[in-house]
Design an enzyme around this catalytic site. Structure first.
Site, short mmCIF file in Angstrom:
data_model
loop_
_atom_site.label_atom_id
_atom_site.label_comp_id
_atom_site.label_asym_id
_atom_site.label_seq_id
_atom_site.Cartn_x
_atom_site.Cartn_y
_atom_site.Cartn_z
N LYS A 1 -1.31 -2.81 -4.22
CA LYS A 1 -1.75 -3.60 -3.08
C LYS A 1 -3.26 -3.81 -3.02
O LYS A 1 -3.73 -4.64 -2.26
CB LYS A 1 -1.25 -2.97 -1.78
N SER B 1 9.39 3.16 -5.12
CA SER B 1 9.73 1.79 -5.51
C SER B 1 9.70 1.63 -7.03
O SER B 1 10.37 0.75 -7.57
CB SER B 1 8.81 0.78 -4.83
C1 LIG Z 1 5.08 1.30 -2.98
C2 LIG Z 1 5.26 -0.17 -2.94
N1 LIG Z 1 6.10 -0.73 -3.80
C3 LIG Z 1 6.32 -2.05 -3.80
C4 LIG Z 1 5.71 -2.89 -2.91
C5 LIG Z 1 6.04 -4.34 -2.92
O1 LIG Z 1 5.01 -5.16 -3.31
P1 LIG Z 1 4.87 -6.62 -2.69
O2 LIG Z 1 4.41 -6.46 -1.28
O3 LIG Z 1 3.86 -7.29 -3.54
O4 LIG Z 1 6.22 -7.26 -2.73
C6 LIG Z 1 4.84 -2.34 -1.99
C7 LIG Z 1 4.20 -3.18 -0.99
O5 LIG Z 1 3.65 -2.73 -0.02
C8 LIG Z 1 4.59 -0.95 -2.01
O6 LIG Z 1 3.77 -0.37 -1.12
#
Ligand SMILES: Cc1ncc(COP(=O)(O)O)c(C=O)c1O
Length: 314
Positions: free
Chosen positions: A51, A268
């Site tokens: 981010k 994630s």
């Molecule tokens: C740990 C984590 N994984 C994945 C994402 C997803 O990314 P995006 O917001 O670009 O879809 C985020 C977004 O905040 C995140 O904090």
């Protein structure tokens, strides 16, 4: 100039955002020897997550357009990583930062943004990230001149960070022809920006988007789109597949990556690995690129790696 010199001489911290390593992931290699898997190690960004890219892009876009002026406070709703990124970039550039977060985000995240001098406003934990979005909209509507509200869910500069950064780096770093791109969906910026650029480069690349399987889940950072406010930057036309990752199998894969490869990744990234594993069932050969958004050390109090209790997000 050598890479070492470029990264140390006179650089402010925001200059270190991007240009993350593309790591080889060997977890599935034994069973799938003809498919190479690579992951963008986004925790190498100075704020510790993917981010940083979006926050810097949106803040600099605000500066260029004149909407972000001296004296204005940066405010947004965030499940955590974007908040840390806003707090870091805001501190580096001299702006005040206010963050609206659901009350149940991890203790490490709260401590981090406070350390960078940002102020937290808590929204109802039971309303999840949508509750935070509603609250920030109310605050901005009540005092529009005080704030710069990047609105990461609607701001094209979020996805553009990945269109101009993440994707271009991946194309330069991949050691062969990319066949598949896999990424999780939060604001959808990472997926849409990267997939758009990769498909322009090679329309044969298949893009797989990953969301939590259910609305109530433990995959911090990801959003279950069918039951959420759909981000305005989301472009479903870019996704060849949208798969729902279950929580526990994603955690298991994150743990396996830590133990067998030394890759201590967050929830994630586990979901991305779950999707890569599913994709591998259908592939004989190929080159898959995915994104590991952050590190597991950000979740040590949540139980991902033992101890603590597992949070649930809706
Ligand atoms: C740990 C984590 N994984 C994945 C994402 C997803 O990314 P995006 O917001 O670009 O879809 C985020 C977004 O905040 C995140 O904090």
């Amino acid at each position: 100039m050598s890479e070492v010199a470029q990264r140390t001489v006179g650089s402010g911290i925001v200059k270190l955002i991007g240009n993350t390593p593309l790591l080889r992931v060997r977890l599935f290699e034994h069973e799938h020897p003809n498919v190479e898997v690579y992951a963008k190690a986004e925790w190498f960004n100075p704020g510790g997550s993917v981010k940083d890219r979006a926050a810097l892009s949106m803040i600099e876009d605000g500066e260029r357009s004149g909407v972000l002026r001296r004296g204005r406070t940066i405010i947004d709703s965030t499940s955590g990583n974007t908040g840390i990124a806003y707090a870091m970039v805001g501190a580096a550039k001299g702006y005040r930062v206010k963050l609206v977060m659901p009350g149940n985000v991890s203790a490490e995240r709260k401590a981090l943004v406070t350390a960078y001098g940002a102020e937290i406003i808590y929204s109802d934990a039971l309303e999840g990230s949508d509750g935070a979005i509603r609250l920030v909209r109310d605050l901005v509507a009540a005092d529009p001149d005080l704030y710069f509200y990047p609105d990461q869910y609607s701001n094209p500069a979020n996805a553009r960070a990945h269109y101009e950064g993440t994707a271009v780096e991946i194309m330069a770093q991949a050691p062969g022809r990319i066949t598949h791109f896999v990424a999780g969906l939060g604001t959808t910026g990472t997926f849409t920006g990267t997939a758009r650029r990769l498909k322009e480069h090679d329309p044969a690349i298949r893009a797989i988007a990953v969301q939590p399987e259910e609305s109530f889940h433990g995959l911090e950072g990801l959003k279950h789109l069918p039951t959420s406010i759909v981000p305005r930057i989301w472009d479903p036309g870019l996704a060849d597949e949208i798969w729902g990752s279950p929580t526990e199998p994603a955690y298991d894969l994150a743990r396996e990556a830590a133990r067998t490869e030394g890759l201590l990744v967050g929830h994630s990234s586990g979901a991305a690995l779950w999707a890569v594993q599913r994709l591998l069932q259908t592939l004989r050969q190929g080159l898959i690129v995915t994104v590991f958004p952050d590190s597991g050390d950000r979740y040590l109090s949540t139980g991902l790696y033992g101890g603590g209790h597992l949070p649930r997000h809706g």
